[in-house]
Each structure stands twice: as structure tokens, then as C-alpha cells.
Design a protein around this motif. Sequence first.
Motif, PDB file in Angstrom:
ATOM      1  N   HIS A   6      10.890   7.817  -0.009  1.00  0.00           N
ATOM      2  CA  HIS A   6       9.707   7.332  -0.701  1.00  0.00           C
ATOM      3  C   HIS A   6      10.089   6.723  -2.047  1.00  0.00           C
ATOM      4  O   HIS A   6      10.978   7.217  -2.732  1.00  0.00           O
ATOM      5  CB  HIS A   6       8.697   8.462  -0.890  1.00  0.00           C
ATOM      6  N   PRO A   7       9.410   5.645  -2.437  1.00  0.00           N
ATOM      7  CA  PRO A   7       9.730   5.020  -3.717  1.00  0.00           C
ATOM      8  C   PRO A   7       9.335   5.912  -4.889  1.00  0.00           C
ATOM      9  O   PRO A   7       8.486   6.795  -4.765  1.00  0.00           O
ATOM     10  CB  PRO A   7       8.889   3.742  -3.714  1.00  0.00           C
ATOM     11  N   ASP A   8       9.949   5.664  -6.029  1.00  0.00           N
ATOM     12  CA  ASP A   8       9.668   6.420  -7.241  1.00  0.00           C
ATOM     13  C   ASP A   8       8.491   5.785  -7.967  1.00  0.00           C
ATOM     14  O   ASP A   8       8.608   4.695  -8.519  1.00  0.00           O
ATOM     15  CB  ASP A   8      10.908   6.417  -8.139  1.00  0.00           C
ATOM     16  N   TYR A   9       7.341   6.448  -7.945  1.00  0.00           N
ATOM     17  CA  TYR A   9       6.168   5.962  -8.664  1.00  0.00           C
ATOM     18  C   TYR A   9       6.202   6.533 -10.076  1.00  0.00           C
ATOM     19  O   TYR A   9       6.463   7.716 -10.270  1.00  0.00           O
ATOM     20  CB  TYR A   9       4.872   6.407  -7.974  1.00  0.00           C
ATOM     21  N   VAL A  14       0.934  -2.804 -18.120  1.00  0.00           N
ATOM     22  CA  VAL A  14       0.748  -4.172 -17.653  1.00  0.00           C
ATOM     23  C   VAL A  14       0.059  -4.951 -18.771  1.00  0.00           C
ATOM     24  O   VAL A  14      -0.983  -4.528 -19.273  1.00  0.00           O
ATOM     25  CB  VAL A  14      -0.106  -4.218 -16.373  1.00  0.00           C
ATOM     26  N   VAL A  15       0.667  -6.094 -19.158  1.00  0.00           N
ATOM     27  CA  VAL A  15       0.098  -6.937 -20.203  1.00  0.00           C
ATOM     28  C   VAL A  15      -0.398  -8.220 -19.547  1.00  0.00           C
ATOM     29  O   VAL A  15       0.371  -8.955 -18.934  1.00  0.00           O
ATOM     30  CB  VAL A  15       1.137  -7.252 -21.299  1.00  0.00           C
ATOM     31  N   MET A  16      -1.708  -8.479 -19.699  1.00  0.00           N
ATOM     32  CA  MET A  16      -2.324  -9.667 -19.120  1.00  0.00           C
ATOM     33  C   MET A  16      -2.007 -10.886 -19.988  1.00  0.00           C
ATOM     34  O   MET A  16      -1.510 -10.751 -21.099  1.00  0.00           O
ATOM     35  CB  MET A  16      -3.840  -9.477 -19.032  1.00  0.00           C
ATOM     36  N   THR A  17      -2.312 -12.085 -19.477  1.00  0.00           N
ATOM     37  CA  THR A  17      -2.014 -13.303 -20.217  1.00  0.00           C
ATOM     38  C   THR A  17      -2.849 -13.436 -21.487  1.00  0.00           C
ATOM     39  O   THR A  17      -2.440 -14.101 -22.426  1.00  0.00           O
ATOM     40  CB  THR A  17      -2.238 -14.553 -19.342  1.00  0.00           C
ATOM     41  N   ASP A  18      -4.005 -12.767 -21.548  1.00  0.00           N
ATOM     42  CA  ASP A  18      -4.839 -12.834 -22.757  1.00  0.00           C
ATOM     43  C   ASP A  18      -4.462 -11.775 -23.785  1.00  0.00           C
ATOM     44  O   ASP A  18      -5.094 -11.654 -24.825  1.00  0.00           O
ATOM     45  CB  ASP A  18      -6.318 -12.727 -22.403  1.00  0.00           C
ATOM     46  N   GLU A  23      -2.478   0.745 -18.444  1.00  0.00           N
ATOM     47  CA  GLU A  23      -1.414   1.512 -17.809  1.00  0.00           C
ATOM     48  C   GLU A  23      -1.781   1.765 -16.362  1.00  0.00           C
ATOM     49  O   GLU A  23      -2.940   1.965 -16.021  1.00  0.00           O
ATOM     50  CB  GLU A  23      -1.197   2.838 -18.536  1.00  0.00           C
ATOM     51  N   THR A  24      -0.752   1.763 -15.505  1.00  0.00           N
ATOM     52  CA  THR A  24      -0.953   2.032 -14.090  1.00  0.00           C
ATOM     53  C   THR A  24       0.314   2.670 -13.542  1.00  0.00           C
ATOM     54  O   THR A  24       1.341   2.715 -14.216  1.00  0.00           O
ATOM     55  CB  THR A  24      -1.281   0.733 -13.325  1.00  0.00           C
ATOM     56  N   ARG A  25       0.232   3.146 -12.339  1.00  0.00           N
ATOM     57  CA  ARG A  25       1.423   3.699 -11.680  1.00  0.00           C
ATOM     58  C   ARG A  25       1.961   2.653 -10.728  1.00  0.00           C
ATOM     59  O   ARG A  25       1.211   1.967 -10.056  1.00  0.00           O
ATOM     60  CB  ARG A  25       1.069   4.983 -10.943  1.00  0.00           C
ATOM     61  N   SER A  26       3.287   2.507 -10.689  1.00  0.00           N
ATOM     62  CA  SER A  26       3.904   1.452  -9.902  1.00  0.00           C
ATOM     63  C   SER A  26       5.337   1.828  -9.570  1.00  0.00           C
ATOM     64  O   SER A  26       5.898   2.766 -10.133  1.00  0.00           O
ATOM     65  CB  SER A  26       3.883   0.151 -10.713  1.00  0.00           C
ATOM     66  N   THR A  27       5.944   1.051  -8.685  1.00  0.00           N
ATOM     67  CA  THR A  27       7.373   1.198  -8.401  1.00  0.00           C
ATOM     68  C   THR A  27       8.188   0.187  -9.203  1.00  0.00           C
ATOM     69  O   THR A  27       9.395   0.163  -9.118  1.00  0.00           O
ATOM     70  CB  THR A  27       7.671   0.988  -6.902  1.00  0.00           C
ATOM     71  N   TYR A  28       7.507  -0.666  -9.997  1.00  0.00           N
ATOM     72  CA  TYR A  28       8.179  -1.681 -10.810  1.00  0.00           C
ATOM     73  C   TYR A  28       8.989  -1.025 -11.917  1.00  0.00           C
ATOM     74  O   TYR A  28       8.504  -0.144 -12.630  1.00  0.00           O
ATOM     75  CB  TYR A  28       7.140  -2.617 -11.428  1.00  0.00           C
ATOM     76  N   GLY A  29      10.226  -1.454 -12.103  1.00  0.00           N
ATOM     77  CA  GLY A  29      11.049  -1.022 -13.228  1.00  0.00           C
ATOM     78  C   GLY A  29      11.238   0.473 -13.307  1.00  0.00           C
ATOM     79  O   GLY A  29      11.379   1.158 -12.299  1.00  0.00           O
ATOM     80  N   ALA A  30      11.228   0.964 -14.541  1.00  0.00           N
ATOM     81  CA  ALA A  30      11.415   2.385 -14.798  1.00  0.00           C
ATOM     82  C   ALA A  30      10.225   2.907 -15.595  1.00  0.00           C
ATOM     83  O   ALA A  30       9.387   2.137 -16.066  1.00  0.00           O
ATOM     84  CB  ALA A  30      12.707   2.610 -15.581  1.00  0.00           C
ATOM     85  N   GLU A  31      10.156   4.214 -15.766  1.00  0.00           N
ATOM     86  CA  GLU A  31       9.089   4.850 -16.521  1.00  0.00           C
ATOM     87  C   GLU A  31       8.964   4.211 -17.900  1.00  0.00           C
ATOM     88  O   GLU A  31       9.948   4.051 -18.614  1.00  0.00           O
ATOM     89  CB  GLU A  31       9.370   6.344 -16.668  1.00  0.00           C
ATOM     90  N   GLY A  32       7.734   3.780 -18.256  1.00  0.00           N
ATOM     91  CA  GLY A  32       7.487   3.223 -19.572  1.00  0.00           C
ATOM     92  C   GLY A  32       7.765   1.737 -19.723  1.00  0.00           C
ATOM     93  O   GLY A  32       7.544   1.176 -20.791  1.00  0.00           O
ATOM     94  N   ASP A  33       8.254   1.052 -18.685  1.00  0.00           N
ATOM     95  CA  ASP A  33       8.511  -0.389 -18.761  1.00  0.00           C
ATOM     96  C   ASP A  33       7.201  -1.163 -18.908  1.00  0.00           C
ATOM     97  O   ASP A  33       6.126  -0.652 -18.621  1.00  0.00           O
ATOM     98  CB  ASP A  33       9.241  -0.893 -17.514  1.00  0.00           C
TER      99      ASP A  33
END
Length: 74
Positions: A6-9, A14-18, A23-33
Motif C-alpha cells: 500500500h502507498p504511504d499516505y 496544496v497551493v492553488m494558482t490564486d 492541506e490534504t492527504r496524498s501519496t505525493y512527495g513526503a510528509e509536509g511537502d
Amino acid sequence: MKKEIHPDYHTIKVVMTDGSEYETRSTYGAEGDTLHLDIDPRTHPAWTGGDRQLLDRGGRVSRFKNKYGGFLGS
């Protein structure tokens, strides 16, 4: 159930263009990215519908309508 498949959640920002962020949970990058979006789903026409019309000059859309027009009732 198999272990270690299982992936590490973890929590990311997340910073929008505006400039707004959340904050959300994701498999992107590492904790706190931080994930900076290039295309914002709140303002991009692909998600909002936009005011632009699909421009097709005898291409895929026209061929589709010609081939399946009878099924769509047009």
C-alpha cells in the motif's frame, strides 16, 4: 492481505494558482511537502465549463456526429 504493497499516505499542502492553500492527504512527495498547482480546477475551463466553444473544422467531433448522429437523436 499482502503487506508493504500500500502507498504511504501523508499530509501535504496544496497551493492553488490564486495563492490559496489547503492541506490534504496524498501519496505525493513526503510528509509536509508543498504541491503548487499549474492548473487550478476552480478557474480552468476544463472544470468550470468556461465560455469557449469547441472549435472543430471537420475533425474528430464532426466525424463522431456523422457516424453516431442517429443514436443521439440529432
